[in-house]
Design a protein around this motif. Structure first.
Motif, PDB file in Angstrom:
ATOM      1  N   SER A 133      -1.840  37.779 140.961  1.00  0.00           N
ATOM      2  CA  SER A 133      -3.211  37.605 140.781  1.00  0.00           C
ATOM      3  C   SER A 133      -3.302  38.021 139.263  1.00  0.00           C
ATOM      4  N   THR A 134      -2.769  38.957 138.637  1.00  0.00           N
ATOM      5  CA  THR A 134      -2.869  39.446 137.378  1.00  0.00           C
ATOM      6  C   THR A 134      -2.009  38.698 136.272  1.00  0.00           C
ATOM      7  N   LEU A 157      -1.253  33.928 138.079  1.00  0.00           N
ATOM      8  CA  LEU A 157      -2.343  32.776 138.384  1.00  0.00           C
ATOM      9  C   LEU A 157      -3.034  32.694 137.374  1.00  0.00           C
ATOM     10  N   ILE A 176      -0.363  41.071 145.604  1.00  0.00           N
ATOM     11  CA  ILE A 176      -1.554  40.402 145.416  1.00  0.00           C
ATOM     12  C   ILE A 176      -1.816  40.594 144.019  1.00  0.00           C
ATOM     13  N   THR A 177      -1.760  41.864 143.679  1.00  0.00           N
ATOM     14  CA  THR A 177      -2.212  42.376 142.368  1.00  0.00           C
ATOM     15  C   THR A 177      -1.246  41.746 141.228  1.00  0.00           C
ATOM     16  N   GLN A 221      -0.611  27.875 138.230  1.00  0.00           N
ATOM     17  CA  GLN A 221      -0.788  27.851 139.646  1.00  0.00           C
ATOM     18  C   GLN A 221       0.550  26.929 140.063  1.00  0.00           C
ATOM     19  N   LEU A 257      -7.235  33.902 147.244  1.00  0.00           N
ATOM     20  CA  LEU A 257      -8.144  35.155 147.412  1.00  0.00           C
ATOM     21  C   LEU A 257      -9.629  35.094 147.152  1.00  0.00           C
ATOM     22  N   SER A 307      -2.894  35.296 147.422  1.00  0.00           N
ATOM     23  CA  SER A 307      -3.685  35.484 146.221  1.00  0.00           C
ATOM     24  C   SER A 307      -4.344  34.373 145.538  1.00  0.00           C
ATOM     25  N   PHE A 308      -3.636  33.235 146.001  1.00  0.00           N
ATOM     26  CA  PHE A 308      -3.775  31.803 145.409  1.00  0.00           C
ATOM     27  C   PHE A 308      -5.232  31.648 146.104  1.00  0.00           C
TER      28      PHE A 308
END
Length: 195
Positions: free
Chosen positions: A129-130, A133, A125-126, A137, A64, A61-62
């Protein structure tokens, strides 16, 4: 994190962890067929694999935004294949009332299956990233939330395994029907990946 963001995070993660998916159905099936104690190897393998996948999701995700979107497409196909394989295993496994009690899948098999489980990969990931991040970070936050996601996922698997254990007598009586229903639910999950 603000209270509103925390509320959204908990809602998303708990609903995702407790709704049917490959791990939850496998946990239910293993506990129904073999009891909760015999299923601890399956649950432990899922939990360790889940943790490693969540840590990998932090890295994915970092980065993506820089990834090729085709990777997600191939990941979806691998996940659908895994779900269909799991459906076949459940549909063809002897029901608990058949008298052919085989061993549950091994620690390493349930561990390895996590790496093609699209539901948990997208879950990680969701969530990262939601809910992480956009606000930080820093590595310790990414790792900490990844561990928390794995704990929440393990909780969901344990709930389904406990349900399989508590309703074992009922599930054993209707074992063949339950296996077919669970297998069909997994086929539905596999189809929903693409639609």
């Amino acid at each position: 994190m603000t209270p509103t963001l925390l509320s959204a995070f908990w809602t998303y993660t708990l609903i995702t962890a407790l709704t049917p998916g490959p791990n939850n159905i496998l946990a239910l099936s293993a506990a129904t067929s073999h009891g909760f104690r015999q299923s601890t190897r399956v649950l432990a393998g899922m939990s360790l694999g889940f943790l490693i996948v969540m840590l990998m999701c932090a890295g994915i995700s970092f980065s993506l935004a820089a990834m090729d979107p085709a990777i997600i497409h191939w990941l979806s196909w691998a996940g659908a294949a895994y779900i269909l394989w799991l459906a076949l295993k459940i549909a063809t496994s002897p029901a608990a009332n058949d008298g052919l009690r085989s061993e549950p899948i091994s620690f390493w098999a349930s561990f390895g299956l996590q790496f093609v489980n699209v539901k948990i990969i997208l879950y990680g990931i969701t969530a990262l990233s939601t809910f992480v991040l956009p606000y930080t970070q820093e590595a310790h936050w990414l790792i900490g939330v990844s561990i928390l996601l794995a704990i929440i996922g393990t909780f969901g698997n344990a709930c389904w395994a406990l349900a399989g254990h508590l309703f074992q007598r009922l599930f054993r009586r209707y074992g063949r029907q339950l296996n077919i229903i669970l297998a069909l639910l997994l086929v539905y999950c596999a189809v929903r990946i693409f639609y």
